[in-house]
Design a protein around this motif. Sequence first.
Motif, short mmCIF file in Angstrom:
data_model
loop_
_atom_site.label_atom_id
_atom_site.label_comp_id
_atom_site.label_asym_id
_atom_site.label_seq_id
_atom_site.Cartn_x
_atom_site.Cartn_y
_atom_site.Cartn_z
N LYS A 64 0.88 10.62 -10.56
CA LYS A 64 0.58 9.32 -9.95
C LYS A 64 -0.88 9.26 -9.56
N PHE A 65 -1.59 8.31 -10.13
CA PHE A 65 -3.03 8.15 -9.92
C PHE A 65 -3.35 6.71 -10.27
N GLY A 66 -3.73 5.93 -9.28
CA GLY A 66 -4.06 4.54 -9.52
C GLY A 66 -5.51 4.34 -9.90
N ALA A 67 -6.36 4.05 -8.92
CA ALA A 67 -7.77 3.78 -9.20
C ALA A 67 -8.65 4.29 -8.07
N MET A 68 -9.82 4.76 -8.43
CA MET A 68 -10.86 5.13 -7.49
C MET A 68 -11.96 4.07 -7.60
N LEU A 69 -12.07 3.23 -6.58
CA LEU A 69 -13.11 2.21 -6.58
C LEU A 69 -14.27 2.68 -5.71
N GLY A 73 -1.67 1.68 -5.04
CA GLY A 73 -0.96 2.94 -4.86
C GLY A 73 -1.76 4.12 -5.39
N ASP A 74 -1.74 5.23 -4.66
CA ASP A 74 -2.39 6.47 -5.08
C ASP A 74 -3.84 6.21 -5.49
N SER A 75 -4.56 5.60 -4.57
CA SER A 75 -5.90 5.11 -4.86
C SER A 75 -6.83 5.31 -3.67
N VAL A 76 -8.14 5.25 -3.95
CA VAL A 76 -9.17 5.28 -2.92
C VAL A 76 -10.09 4.09 -3.16
N LEU A 77 -10.23 3.23 -2.16
CA LEU A 77 -11.05 2.02 -2.28
C LEU A 77 -12.24 2.15 -1.34
N GLY A 78 -13.44 2.11 -1.92
CA GLY A 78 -14.66 2.37 -1.18
C GLY A 78 -15.12 1.21 -0.31
N TYR A 79 -16.15 1.48 0.45
CA TYR A 79 -16.73 0.56 1.43
C TYR A 79 -17.05 -0.80 0.81
N THR A 82 -3.25 -1.85 -8.94
CA THR A 82 -3.46 -0.54 -9.52
C THR A 82 -2.14 -0.08 -10.13
N SER A 83 -2.18 0.24 -11.40
CA SER A 83 -1.01 0.81 -12.08
C SER A 83 -1.14 2.32 -11.97
N ASN A 84 -0.19 2.96 -11.30
CA ASN A 84 -0.41 4.36 -10.93
C ASN A 84 0.45 5.37 -11.68
N VAL A 85 1.27 4.93 -12.62
CA VAL A 85 2.08 5.85 -13.42
C VAL A 85 2.00 5.42 -14.89
N LYS A 86 1.73 6.36 -15.77
CA LYS A 86 1.67 6.05 -17.20
C LYS A 86 3.05 5.69 -17.74
N LEU A 124 0.85 -1.19 0.00
CA LEU A 124 0.00 0.00 0.00
C LEU A 124 0.88 1.24 0.00
N LYS A 125 0.44 2.27 -0.75
CA LYS A 125 1.16 3.55 -0.74
C LYS A 125 0.20 4.66 -1.13
N ASN A 126 0.05 5.65 -0.25
CA ASN A 126 -0.79 6.82 -0.52
C ASN A 126 -2.21 6.40 -0.90
N VAL A 127 -2.87 5.77 0.07
CA VAL A 127 -4.19 5.20 -0.20
C VAL A 127 -5.16 5.47 0.95
N ILE A 128 -6.43 5.49 0.60
CA ILE A 128 -7.52 5.44 1.57
C ILE A 128 -8.28 4.15 1.34
N LEU A 129 -8.35 3.32 2.37
CA LEU A 129 -9.19 2.13 2.34
C LEU A 129 -10.35 2.35 3.30
N PHE A 130 -11.56 2.38 2.76
CA PHE A 130 -12.75 2.51 3.60
C PHE A 130 -12.89 1.24 4.46
N ASP A 131 -13.89 1.24 5.33
CA ASP A 131 -14.16 0.06 6.16
C ASP A 131 -14.51 -1.15 5.28
N HIS A 132 -14.13 -2.33 5.79
CA HIS A 132 -14.48 -3.61 5.15
C HIS A 132 -13.85 -3.77 3.76
N VAL A 133 -12.75 -3.12 3.50
CA VAL A 133 -12.04 -3.32 2.23
C VAL A 133 -11.11 -4.52 2.36
#
Length: 226
Positions: free
Chosen positions: A171-176, A126-132, A142-146, A108-117
């Motif tokens: 750097k931008f991976g994925a927003m789930l 990396g560089d991602s937000v993973l929702g509930y 997540t591939s975070n660099v072009k 993990l690097k520079n991420v937000i993991l919501f509850d129950h992820v």
Amino acid sequence: MNEHLLEVRNLYDLTHTLAAPLLESVTYPWEALPKLSDFIRELGKTLGPEYQQRGEDIWIHESAVVFDSAYIKGPVIIGPNTEVRQCAFIRGSALVGADCVVGNSTELKNVILFDHVQVPHYNYVGDSVLGYFSHMGAGSITSNVKSDKTLVSVHGNDEYSDISIDTGLKKFGAMLGDHVEVGCNSVLNPGSVIGRNTNIYPLSPIRGFIPENSIVKTGNVIVEKK
């Protein structure tokens, strides 16, 4: 214009993350990424005694289970009843919610993991937000660099072709969104935004915006859930 579909309010239930104040301050979730490290440091100072400080800018809830072989570098917050399993590698700037699984050899690097992820087996996030209640199958990343190292844009497909947003981020991976299921060994390319309640087949190369309540089948065929 369909760009509103990518806004925080249309992807996430903010009652399921300590990052709610940060995400409420932005329009699109990726706008929170450059602010995440400072937010974690300030939030950590306000947490109750049930969060134990185990190193510089590292706060871990007393009910969390962290295996001895895991590596954690701050700033990091790990929530209640979360498991950080063998050889997990948390490189810093990670806000991990309650009842999560960070599995063996997951990074993990520079991420937000919501509850129950759950990112339980050999995942790079990396560089991602993973929702509930989102889940990444074994080996999905997540591939975070072009490949050409240019700044990331988010684009839509088919009926969402009007979506085109320059993020200004290298750097931008994925927003789930909430309740997204990613199949094993899938690659979420830079600038991927996946709407709520979407399922992605294994071995899928994902790019751009996928609307909520979709199924992404083999060959990147997108159908609506019935």
